[in-house]
Design a protein around this motif. Structure first.
Motif, mmCIF file in Angstrom:
data_model
loop_
_atom_site.group_PDB
_atom_site.id
_atom_site.type_symbol
_atom_site.label_atom_id
_atom_site.label_comp_id
_atom_site.label_asym_id
_atom_site.label_seq_id
_atom_site.Cartn_x
_atom_site.Cartn_y
_atom_site.Cartn_z
ATOM 1 N N ILE A 373 0.609 -1.205 0.115
ATOM 2 C CA ILE A 373 -0.321 0.223 -0.048
ATOM 3 C C ILE A 373 0.556 1.379 -0.167
ATOM 4 C CG2 ILE A 373 -1.610 1.429 1.840
ATOM 5 C CD1 ILE A 373 -2.371 -1.549 2.321
ATOM 6 N N GLU A 374 1.676 1.051 0.832
ATOM 7 C CA GLU A 374 2.486 2.480 0.889
ATOM 8 C C GLU A 374 3.220 2.674 -0.178
ATOM 9 O OE1 GLU A 374 4.201 2.733 5.784
ATOM 10 O OE2 GLU A 374 5.306 1.019 4.444
ATOM 11 N N LEU A 375 3.859 1.295 -1.226
ATOM 12 C CA LEU A 375 4.299 1.677 -2.663
ATOM 13 C C LEU A 375 3.441 2.516 -3.351
ATOM 14 C CD1 LEU A 375 7.220 0.796 -3.927
ATOM 15 C CD2 LEU A 375 5.846 -1.404 -4.689
ATOM 16 N N HIS A 376 2.452 1.475 -4.056
ATOM 17 C CA HIS A 376 1.316 2.727 -4.838
ATOM 18 C C HIS A 376 1.088 3.769 -4.111
ATOM 19 C CE1 HIS A 376 2.039 -0.760 -7.242
ATOM 20 N NE2 HIS A 376 1.823 -1.880 -6.163
ATOM 21 N N ALA A 377 0.460 3.803 -2.693
ATOM 22 C CA ALA A 377 0.205 5.299 -1.896
ATOM 23 C C ALA A 377 1.057 6.579 -2.399
ATOM 24 C CB ALA A 377 -0.133 5.171 -0.529
ATOM 25 N N SER A 378 2.362 6.278 -1.977
ATOM 26 C CA SER A 378 3.586 7.155 -2.164
ATOM 27 C C SER A 378 3.514 7.788 -4.292
ATOM 28 C CB SER A 378 4.122 6.125 -2.437
ATOM 29 O OG SER A 378 4.960 5.074 -3.425
ATOM 30 N N ARG A 379 2.463 7.033 -5.260
ATOM 31 C CA ARG A 379 2.630 7.408 -6.347
ATOM 32 C C ARG A 379 2.220 8.839 -6.552
ATOM 33 N NH1 ARG A 379 0.093 2.729 -8.369
ATOM 34 N NH2 ARG A 379 0.170 3.387 -10.292
ATOM 35 N N PHE A 380 1.532 8.571 -5.174
ATOM 36 C CA PHE A 380 0.304 9.798 -5.522
ATOM 37 C C PHE A 380 0.855 11.309 -4.301
ATOM 38 C CE2 PHE A 380 -1.318 5.877 -6.732
ATOM 39 C CZ PHE A 380 -1.957 6.506 -8.033
ATOM 40 N N ASP A 381 0.732 10.382 -2.898
ATOM 41 C CA ASP A 381 1.058 10.968 -1.774
ATOM 42 C C ASP A 381 2.733 10.650 -1.413
ATOM 43 O OD1 ASP A 381 0.967 12.563 0.731
ATOM 44 O OD2 ASP A 381 -1.184 11.816 1.042
ATOM 45 N N PRO A 382 3.439 11.926 -1.324
ATOM 46 C CA PRO A 382 4.510 11.865 -0.976
ATOM 47 C C PRO A 382 4.469 11.540 0.570
ATOM 48 C CG PRO A 382 4.322 13.401 -2.392
ATOM 49 C CD PRO A 382 3.156 13.100 -2.264
ATOM 50 N N ARG A 383 3.969 11.063 1.395
ATOM 51 C CA ARG A 383 3.825 11.179 2.736
ATOM 52 C C ARG A 383 3.857 9.978 2.973
ATOM 53 N NH1 ARG A 383 -0.652 12.612 5.204
ATOM 54 N NH2 ARG A 383 -2.115 11.941 3.848
ATOM 55 N N PHE A 384 3.523 8.812 2.082
ATOM 56 C CA PHE A 384 3.714 7.185 2.523
ATOM 57 C C PHE A 384 5.008 7.198 2.199
ATOM 58 C CE2 PHE A 384 -0.762 8.067 2.100
ATOM 59 C CZ PHE A 384 -1.171 7.175 2.848
ATOM 60 N N ARG A 385 6.258 7.617 1.914
ATOM 61 C CA ARG A 385 7.317 8.098 1.590
ATOM 62 C C ARG A 385 7.855 7.485 2.818
ATOM 63 N NH1 ARG A 385 7.884 11.486 -3.125
ATOM 64 N NH2 ARG A 385 7.105 10.780 -5.145
ATOM 65 N N GLY A 386 7.555 7.758 4.500
ATOM 66 C CA GLY A 386 8.052 7.695 5.464
ATOM 67 C C GLY A 386 6.622 7.555 6.306
ATOM 68 N N GLU A 387 6.966 7.176 7.534
ATOM 69 C CA GLU A 387 6.066 6.661 8.325
ATOM 70 C C GLU A 387 5.154 7.944 9.217
ATOM 71 O OE1 GLU A 387 5.889 4.142 9.376
ATOM 72 O OE2 GLU A 387 7.455 3.372 7.789
ATOM 73 N N THR A 388 4.839 9.005 8.401
ATOM 74 C CA THR A 388 3.416 9.551 8.948
ATOM 75 C C THR A 388 2.463 10.403 8.360
ATOM 76 O OG1 THR A 388 4.957 11.633 7.538
ATOM 77 C CG2 THR A 388 5.917 11.667 9.163
ATOM 78 N N ALA A 389 2.337 9.384 7.168
ATOM 79 C CA ALA A 389 0.779 9.544 6.572
ATOM 80 C C ALA A 389 0.043 8.977 7.079
ATOM 81 C CB ALA A 389 1.072 8.715 5.498
ATOM 82 N N MET A 390 -0.016 7.715 8.114
ATOM 83 C CA MET A 390 -0.840 7.014 8.447
ATOM 84 C C MET A 390 -0.822 6.628 10.070
ATOM 85 S SD MET A 390 -3.916 5.913 6.478
ATOM 86 C CE MET A 390 -3.185 4.285 6.135
ATOM 87 N N THR A 391 -2.079 6.578 11.599
ATOM 88 C CA THR A 391 -0.893 6.018 12.512
ATOM 89 C C THR A 391 -0.846 4.957 12.834
ATOM 90 O OG1 THR A 391 -3.194 6.527 13.149
ATOM 91 C CG2 THR A 391 -1.666 8.085 13.801
ATOM 92 N N GLU A 392 -0.435 3.710 13.687
ATOM 93 C CA GLU A 392 -0.378 2.542 13.991
ATOM 94 C C GLU A 392 -1.506 2.266 13.701
ATOM 95 O OE1 GLU A 392 0.922 -0.170 17.226
ATOM 96 O OE2 GLU A 392 2.521 1.195 16.823
ATOM 97 N N ARG A 393 -2.282 3.562 14.539
ATOM 98 C CA ARG A 393 -4.207 2.977 14.812
ATOM 99 C C ARG A 393 -4.657 2.357 12.757
ATOM 100 N NH1 ARG A 393 -8.699 4.576 14.517
ATOM 101 N NH2 ARG A 393 -10.551 3.384 15.330
ATOM 102 N N ASP A 394 -4.783 3.125 12.429
ATOM 103 C CA ASP A 394 -4.965 3.537 11.360
ATOM 104 C C ASP A 394 -5.160 2.407 10.506
ATOM 105 O OD1 ASP A 394 -6.266 5.601 12.170
ATOM 106 O OD2 ASP A 394 -5.435 7.676 10.836
ATOM 107 N N TRP A 395 -3.297 1.961 10.444
ATOM 108 C CA TRP A 395 -2.998 1.065 9.888
ATOM 109 C C TRP A 395 -3.638 -0.118 10.390
ATOM 110 C CZ3 TRP A 395 -0.850 0.891 5.221
ATOM 111 C CH2 TRP A 395 -0.061 1.764 4.822
ATOM 112 N N ARG A 396 -3.488 -0.584 11.361
ATOM 113 C CA ARG A 396 -4.328 -1.786 11.915
ATOM 114 C C ARG A 396 -5.820 -1.984 11.597
ATOM 115 N NH1 ARG A 396 -1.443 -4.361 15.815
ATOM 116 N NH2 ARG A 396 0.664 -3.115 17.166
ATOM 117 N N VAL A 397 -6.026 -0.796 11.213
ATOM 118 C CA VAL A 397 -7.707 -0.950 10.682
ATOM 119 C C VAL A 397 -7.724 -1.322 9.200
ATOM 120 C CG1 VAL A 397 -10.235 0.732 9.923
ATOM 121 C CG2 VAL A 397 -8.845 0.693 12.756
#
Length: 486
Positions: A373-397
């Motif tokens: 998800i990070e690999l493909h989402a980072s094509r549109f939203d650069p925040r996904f190249r790091g760890e700040t795009a979503m919280t741990e809780r959001d990722w778990r959901v």
């Protein structure tokens, strides 16, 4: 002169000689040279003539299109022609200066009972040195002075001598980059044979499948000069089984890119329609075009499940060709075969020594889903190249909601989420948990649509294949619970 064809003639007295139609003029010259060497006349027979007294005298007899004609005839005409052929073969073996060549330029195989008494010789493709010489001659004839490098010759390796000449002539006429022109002609020629040739691949890495990534690095080492110095065997290839969309095809492309080899994709359907004789020719082309990654997609299509058990029909012939090739292959041709149904393959193909490794590529685990998800989402939203795009809780959901989704489905979810923001008129795309969940609700995963068959694929691969992924030990891995909740 074709010394290999000459040796076969002296040994058997009769040979079926297969070659591409474009080489017909060169083949006729070859036969003249062989007849001269044998000190016998070259005699061309017409099938329309009365063949009863055709081999009455010493000579090198040549018959064209007989294999394809035998496939078309029926009844007494076919029986008469087969009887003549069998008598002629025995006559050539008994009489020293009498030889028979059946010319075939249509990739038509003789019936099995005939192929047992008359061998088939496939015309050899030119070596890299011969290709270099041919290119030099064509350039000189066109008044062009240029050093013909080995790389230039490799750009048309796998083509016949006449195809190489034609490719050079067309590349010169295009007035562009010579090497690129040669590659373009090679792609066009191989496409006509049912082969897709990709000379170079610029593909990103893939998420998950850590054991597969490590294996690719090991194959690159296996091809190194250091490995050759230690007499380590040249790699044969991999078999990858698993449900559609789990990343098998993409992994093959990444492997070719990592090795720096072109990718040659074999069209299974066209091979099945033309038979094992055509497969033999394609494998010769693929080996002549080495180094390369030879990719068989939907490899199980070669084999009918029932025939795999009974050993009948075209499955047995195809299996024989493939087994011989896997056993005798010595070129830098790395084979990757992908399939869904492992049980469709004959056991001979999955035993040790055929493929170096057998992988099962299943549904991505939690940490792998996050990577994809990070690999493909980072094509549109650069925040996904790091760890700040979503919280741990959001990722778990999100990871919980995407369980048993394939890599292709996860990519689709990321793309749908990005498109939805674009349709809303957003200047910049900032993907959030709700965007992914909304996109997920629009997709029905393969696991849901075909649960029984997907589970069957995994169960049949257990104990035969190794997992392409190591166990998930990340913080997102689901907790293991017993029946008592411990």
């Amino acid at each position: 002169m074709n010394t290999q064809l000459l040796a076969q003639l002296k040994l058997y007295g009769a040979v079926c000689y297969s070659y591409p139609l474009i080489e017909q003029a060169s083949v006729k010259k070859e036969l003249q040279a062989i007849a001269c060497h044998l000190k016998v006349p070259l005699i061309e027979l017409q099938l329309s003539e009365d063949l009863s007294e055709s081999l009455a005298n010493d000579g090198l007899y040549v018959v064209e299109h007989l294999p394809s004609l035998l496939g078309e005839l029926q009844g007494w005409q076919k029986t008469r022609l087969e009887s003549w052929l069998i008598d002629s073969i025995h006559q050539c073996r008994l009489i020293q200066d009498r030889y028979l060549i059946l010319l075939d330029n249509r990739e038509t195989e003789l019936a099995r009972y005939l192929s047992n008494i008359i061998p088939t010789e496939i015309r050899n493709l030119p070596t890299v040195a011969e290709i270099q010489s041919s290119i030099e001659q064509e350039l000189e004839a066109s008044g062009i002075t240029s050093d013909v490098t080995e790389q230039m010759a490799l750009s048309v390796s796998g083509l016949s001598s006449e195809e190489v000449k034609l490719a050079v002539q067309k590349a010169i006429a295009s007035c562009g980059d010579l090497v690129q022109g040669l590659i373009a002609q090679k792609q066009q020629t191989l496409k006509g044979l049912g082969l897709e040739f990709l000379p170079s691949l610029d593909v990103p890495t893939f998420g998950g499948l850590d054991r597969l990534k490590e294996a690719i690095e090991q194959v690159a080492l296996d091809y190194s000069e250091q490995a050759r110095g230690l007499n380590l065997p040249i790699p044969k290839g991999w078999l990858m089984a698993g449900p559609p969309g789990t990343g098998k095809t993409f992994a093959a492309k990444v492997c070719a890119a990592k090795l720096g080899f072109p990718l040659i994709s074999v069209g299974v359907d066209i091979v099945k329609s033309k038979g094992s004789g055509y497969l033999k020719r394609l494998l010769k082309v693929i080996e002549a075009a080495s180094p390369s990654v030879c990719y068989f997609d939907e490899f199980d299509k070669f084999f009918d499940p029932d025939a795999a058990i009974t050993g009948g029909g075209t499955t047995k012939e195809t299996l024989g060709v493939l087994l011989t090739w896997f056993q005798e292959k010595t070129t830098k041709t790395f084979v990757i075969a992908t399939l869904n149904r492992l049980d469709a393959l004959p056991p001979e193909l999955t035993r040790a020594g055929r493929f170096d490794r057998l992988f099962y590529v299943g549904f991505p685990q939690a940490v792998e889903r996050k990577e994809i998800i990070e690999l493909h989402a980072s094509r549109f939203d650069p925040r996904f190249r790091g760890e700040t795009a979503m919280t741990e809780r959001d990722w778990r959901v999100l990871l919980n909601r995407t369980q048993n989704c394939t890599g292709a489905e996860l990519r689709a979810i990321a793309e749908l989420a990005a498109k939805e923001q674009f349709y809303q008129g957003n200047v910049q795309i900032h993907l959030k948990l709700d965007d992914f969940l909304k996109a997920r609700s629009k997709i029905t995963p393969l696991y849901v649509r075909d649960t029984e068959r997907v589970l069957a694929m995994a169960n049949r691969a257990k104990g035969v294949c190794e997992n392409a992924s190591a166990s998930d030990c990340s913080i997102f891995a689901p907790l293991e619970q017993s029946l008592w909740g411990d």
